[in-house]
Design a protein around this motif. Sequence first.
Motif: not given
Length: 251
Positions: A58-65, A69-89
């Motif tokens: 499961v990955a969050l793919l957001s325009g947020r930095g 994204l980590a702060t507002v979502s509250g998720f950590g591993r194993p949930v993956r996060m990609v921010g800045s429209h794909g600019g940050e993994f």
Amino acid sequence: MTDLDAAARELARVPRLLVALDFDGVLAPIVDVPSQARPLPATAAAIDALAGLPDTTVALLSGRGLADLATVSGFGRPVRMVGSHGGEFDDGDAGSLLDDAQRARLDRLVAELRELVDGEPGVALEGKPAGVAVHVRNAPPEVATRVLDAVRAGPAARDGIEVTPGKAVLDLSVVRMDKGAALEVLRERVDAGAVLFAGDDVTDETAFARLRPGDVGVKVGPGDTAAEHRVDGPPDVGALLELLVQVRGGR
């Protein structure tokens, strides 16, 4: 059974599944103050359960930095996060480090935007590692129009600036990035046999356009889309994820 239910049940049985989700307007209702956005409780529980299943990413793919994204979502591993429209993994392999020319371009962009929006009511700037987002959701309509027009005619028109329009926001970046390319990277990294992607904004269309036969695309809310399926809002996304948990958990 709806077409989406049937597609989700079939998708839930693939050997390796990638579930990629936009955040605002998909997992969390749109709010006036972006920092106050939170995923719906039932949706958050479904994401945690889904991410804990074997061969499921499961990955969050957001325009947020990414940090935001980590702060507002509250998720950590194993949930993956990609921010800045794909600019940050979240694994640091996003190519988000800038060279000297890009850093100078970003510094100039930030300075120009601060001067341009200074004193404009309801307009907010969101700094990101490779760019700046201009938010006008809380601005009077005439102010929003004037500011966005000025941004497009000024900083956004400079060489080396990539522009991504969204709902009441204009993202400007000094590197090229989009969610479609990020989705392809995620698919390859986890060797997914199929993908579910859900998004609500025009920036999500690049990801819908990358979906393949056997994938499932879900547009959340109104608007033109390349997605095959549509739901009304975040509660429907939560119900869809709960169905995936039920079927995939029992396969």
